[in-house]
Write a protein that holds these residues in place. Structure first.
Motif, mmCIF file in Angstrom:
data_model
loop_
_atom_site.group_PDB
_atom_site.id
_atom_site.type_symbol
_atom_site.label_atom_id
_atom_site.label_comp_id
_atom_site.label_asym_id
_atom_site.label_seq_id
_atom_site.Cartn_x
_atom_site.Cartn_y
_atom_site.Cartn_z
ATOM 1 N N PHE A 368 -35.702 80.892 21.026
ATOM 2 C CA PHE A 368 -35.291 79.714 20.264
ATOM 3 C C PHE A 368 -35.285 78.471 21.162
ATOM 4 N N LEU A 369 -34.806 78.633 22.390
ATOM 5 C CA LEU A 369 -34.786 77.503 23.326
ATOM 6 C C LEU A 369 -36.195 77.031 23.636
ATOM 7 N N ARG A 370 -37.074 77.962 23.908
ATOM 8 C CA ARG A 370 -38.464 77.595 24.221
ATOM 9 C C ARG A 370 -39.129 76.896 23.041
ATOM 10 N N ASN A 371 -38.879 77.409 21.826
ATOM 11 C CA ASN A 371 -39.444 76.766 20.635
ATOM 12 C C ASN A 371 -38.937 75.340 20.491
ATOM 13 N N ALA A 372 -37.639 75.150 20.773
ATOM 14 C CA ALA A 372 -37.060 73.808 20.657
ATOM 15 C C ALA A 372 -37.684 72.860 21.669
ATOM 16 N N ILE A 373 -37.823 73.315 22.913
ATOM 17 C CA ILE A 373 -38.409 72.462 23.954
ATOM 18 C C ILE A 373 -39.830 72.068 23.590
ATOM 19 N N GLU A 374 -40.591 73.041 23.063
ATOM 20 C CA GLU A 374 -41.977 72.759 22.683
ATOM 21 C C GLU A 374 -42.070 71.903 21.423
ATOM 22 N N ALA A 375 -40.960 71.817 20.669
ATOM 23 C CA ALA A 375 -40.968 71.018 19.435
ATOM 24 C C ALA A 375 -40.802 69.526 19.709
ATOM 25 N N PHE A 376 -40.355 69.160 20.920
ATOM 26 C CA PHE A 376 -40.160 67.749 21.248
ATOM 27 C C PHE A 376 -41.456 67.155 21.797
ATOM 28 N N SER A 377 -41.786 65.995 21.303
ATOM 29 C CA SER A 377 -42.937 65.283 21.856
ATOM 30 C C SER A 377 -42.507 64.579 23.141
ATOM 31 N N PRO A 378 -43.426 64.354 24.078
ATOM 32 C CA PRO A 378 -43.068 63.748 25.369
ATOM 33 C C PRO A 378 -42.410 62.379 25.235
ATOM 34 N N GLU A 379 -42.798 61.627 24.227
ATOM 35 C CA GLU A 379 -42.278 60.269 24.081
ATOM 36 C C GLU A 379 -40.969 60.203 23.296
ATOM 37 N N GLN A 380 -40.501 61.341 22.740
ATOM 38 C CA GLN A 380 -39.283 61.316 21.922
ATOM 39 C C GLN A 380 -38.051 60.994 22.759
ATOM 40 N N LYS A 381 -37.181 60.175 22.206
ATOM 41 C CA LYS A 381 -35.908 59.833 22.842
ATOM 42 C C LYS A 381 -34.781 60.606 22.145
ATOM 43 N N ASN A 382 -33.614 60.652 22.785
ATOM 44 C CA ASN A 382 -32.423 61.288 22.197
ATOM 45 C C ASN A 382 -32.708 62.710 21.707
ATOM 46 N N LYS A 383 -33.243 63.508 22.599
ATOM 47 C CA LYS A 383 -33.505 64.908 22.257
ATOM 48 C C LYS A 383 -32.187 65.699 22.259
ATOM 49 N N LEU A 384 -32.003 66.519 21.228
ATOM 50 C CA LEU A 384 -30.760 67.287 21.102
ATOM 51 C C LEU A 384 -31.055 68.762 20.895
ATOM 52 N N PHE A 385 -30.236 69.601 21.534
ATOM 53 C CA PHE A 385 -30.299 71.036 21.290
ATOM 54 C C PHE A 385 -28.861 71.541 21.199
ATOM 55 N N LEU A 386 -28.503 72.132 20.051
ATOM 56 C CA LEU A 386 -27.129 72.533 19.785
ATOM 57 C C LEU A 386 -27.040 74.053 19.612
ATOM 58 N N LEU A 387 -26.001 74.645 20.165
ATOM 59 C CA LEU A 387 -25.716 76.063 19.995
ATOM 60 C C LEU A 387 -24.325 76.221 19.398
ATOM 61 N N ARG A 388 -24.228 76.933 18.266
ATOM 62 C CA ARG A 388 -22.956 77.198 17.625
ATOM 63 C C ARG A 388 -22.841 78.708 17.375
ATOM 64 N N ALA A 389 -21.730 79.291 17.805
ATOM 65 C CA ALA A 389 -21.498 80.718 17.587
ATOM 66 C C ALA A 389 -20.065 80.891 17.080
ATOM 67 N N LYS A 390 -19.907 81.478 15.910
ATOM 68 C CA LYS A 390 -18.577 81.599 15.318
ATOM 69 C C LYS A 390 -18.496 82.817 14.412
ATOM 70 N N LYS A 391 -17.273 83.211 14.079
ATOM 71 C CA LYS A 391 -17.039 84.324 13.174
ATOM 72 C C LYS A 391 -17.129 83.839 11.731
ATOM 73 N N THR A 392 -17.863 84.580 10.908
ATOM 74 C CA THR A 392 -17.973 84.290 9.479
ATOM 75 C C THR A 392 -17.827 85.606 8.723
ATOM 76 N N ASP A 393 -16.704 85.753 8.018
ATOM 77 C CA ASP A 393 -16.398 87.012 7.328
ATOM 78 C C ASP A 393 -16.397 88.152 8.348
ATOM 79 N N THR A 394 -17.254 89.140 8.126
ATOM 80 C CA THR A 394 -17.321 90.286 9.044
ATOM 81 C C THR A 394 -18.524 90.198 9.980
#
Length: 469
Positions: A368-394
């Motif tokens: 997922f990280l590699r896909n995200a890095i490859e999804a950004f174009s070289p000229e793009q500004k304000n690149k963001l990558f967020l990770l969220r891990a939490k409990k949902t039901d079971t």
């Protein structure tokens, strides 16, 4: 016409014990037969060639059977043959043995209503169906087992005997399956499924895994006869190939993130070097000891997290999920820093555990990280990558979000299919592999993406309350 069988020959037939009794010479001519056999094969009249009672296209199968008997003196050989008499087909289970250059056959006529002995296949003519049946049961690398009411073996092919580590030359028909002596765990699994199918009267499919052996077992009940038909696929080589593919992906990820790791390690090394120089100048080592040790521990932690990704782990284990994703934080931080990406994370701690192959789950996250890095174009500004891990039901839910170029709907519909890729040097196996790993952990992968806005990858792992021993 019937012929008299002498005492010696009676002893041989007594050993074979069945209904039809015939003595053939090397050319397949019936020298003697009992009354039951002469009645059944009455169409032969004076021309008592055994081959004349079979379809011409099936004679090769009969010849092969007689040849197998002739080449194995003193050994009993069992085979199912199909006679054609007056336009009708009859199944006969023959047991044959060679003695003094004569072939002794003892055959049991199967009730036409009983179709469990062979597969009910119908492709073209009956002769063609028989060939397909032989191909399916003995030529394909598929294990087949039929258990009758009470768990007795009604049919078992050579492949199944091999998987159970049983002697292929022995006769196991009518033996109690649960009484078979074999060290293979597959036997117990098959009997468990047999009892479930009998009790629930439903088709049952199960994946059984032990060490590096993986079986896919399918069982179905024939209600009228209360027989259970099993097909067993040995998926071990497929599993090993997938493990190698995962490991290959791991090594590619490790290679790509090594530059970021080197950058991450320079920071504590610079701090350590600076404080050692200060200690030398001030001649006061104790003042900087705690800081230096803290930086060394930080380096050890970074290296350990890096190594945990590259280790080749196969078995699943119980682990608190937050530890998996917390150990990736250093790697994600260093890689995002190297590519000018702002990284943010939120990992909820829980008391429950997940049963996972840790290395494979980390491989999913690195993909997922590699896909995200490859999804950004070289000229793009304000690149963001967020990770969220939490409990949902079971479940423990993991979400990664990037604000890269995103995907169009037609691409999104095909993104999970093997070998489909929009990358110039991609092989199209990354996302399908992640999907397969997640599904093997009883999870499901969800992908949401909009062209020009970014992508979201989300999956959940079942939480278990029991703690590791």
């Amino acid at each position: 016409m019937s012929f008299i069988i002498d005492k010696k020959e009676q002893d041989i037939f007594q050993h074979l014990s069945s209904d039809l009794r015939l003595i053939l010479n090397a050319n397949g001519f019936i020298e003697e037969w009992n009354e039951r056999a002469s009645t059944f094969l009455s169409i032969l009249e004076e021309n008592r060639s055994f081959f004349q009672s079979f379809p011409s296209s099936y004679c090769q199968e009969v010849y092969t059977y007689l040849k197998d008997i002739s080449e194995s003196p003193g050994k009993e050989i069992k085979r199912i043959l199909f006679h054609r008499i007056n336009g009708s087909f009859y199944e006969v289970v023959y047991t044959g043995i060679l003695s003094e250059q004569r072939i002794y056959l003892s055959g049991h006529l199967i009730d036409n209503k009983d179709s469990s002995v062979v597969l009910p296949l119908h492709y073209g003519t009956i002769e063609q169906s028989l060939k397909v049946n032989e191909f399916m049961t003995n030529s394909l690398d598929i294990a087949i087992l039929v258990l009758s009411k009470g768990g007795k073996i009604e049919y078992i092919n050579n492949r199944c005997l091999t998987l159970l580590e049983l002697d292929v030359g022995e006769d196991y028909i009518n033996l109690e399956f649960d009484d078979l002596l074999t060290p293979v765990f597959l036997k117990d699994k098959l009997f468990e499924i047999y009892e479930e199918v009998i009790f629930n009267k439903k088709f049952k499919e199960r994946i059984c895994y032990d060490d590096e052996v993986l079986y896919q077992i399918q069982g179905i009940l024939f209600e009228r006869t209360e027989k259970v038909f099993f097909i067993i696929h040995d998926r071990s080589y497929q599993q090993k190939f997938e493990n190698l593919l995962v490991y290959k992906q791991q090594m590619e990820s490790v290679s790509q993130i090594s530059a970021g790791m080197a950058h991450e390690l320079r920071n504590p090394l610079s701090v350590i070097k600076g404080f050692i120089q200060l200690s030398q100048i001030t001649n006061n080592w104790s003042k900087y000891y705690d800081t230096i040790m803290a930086e060394i521990n930080r380096m050890n932690s970074i290296i350990e997290d890096f190594l945990s990704v590259s280790r080749k782990k196969v078995k699943k284990q119980l682990i608190e999920p937050q530890y998996i994703f917390q150990s990736l934080v250093y790697i994600f931080q260093s890689e995002c820093l190297l590519h000018n990406i702002d990284f943010d994370f939120e990992i909820e701690e829980v008391d429950e555990h997940v049963l996972v192959n840790e290395a494979m789950i980390k491989q999913v996250m690195l993909n997922f990280l590699r896909n995200a890095i490859e999804a950004f174009s070289p000229e793009q500004k304000n690149k963001l990558f967020l990770l969220r891990a939490k409990k949902t039901d079971t479940f423990y839910e993991i979400t990664v979000v990037d604000n890269g170029k995103g995907m169009a709907e037609d691409v999104l519909d095909r993104i999970g299919k093997p070998f489909f890729t929009t990358k110039e040097k991609g092989n199209g196996l990354g996302i399908p592999l992640c999907k397969k790993i997640i599904e093997d952990h009883d999870g499901e992968l969800f992908i949401d993406s909009k062209l020009g806005e970014g992508s979201t990858f989300c999956y959940r792992l079942p939480l278990l309350k029991e703690k590791p021993e």
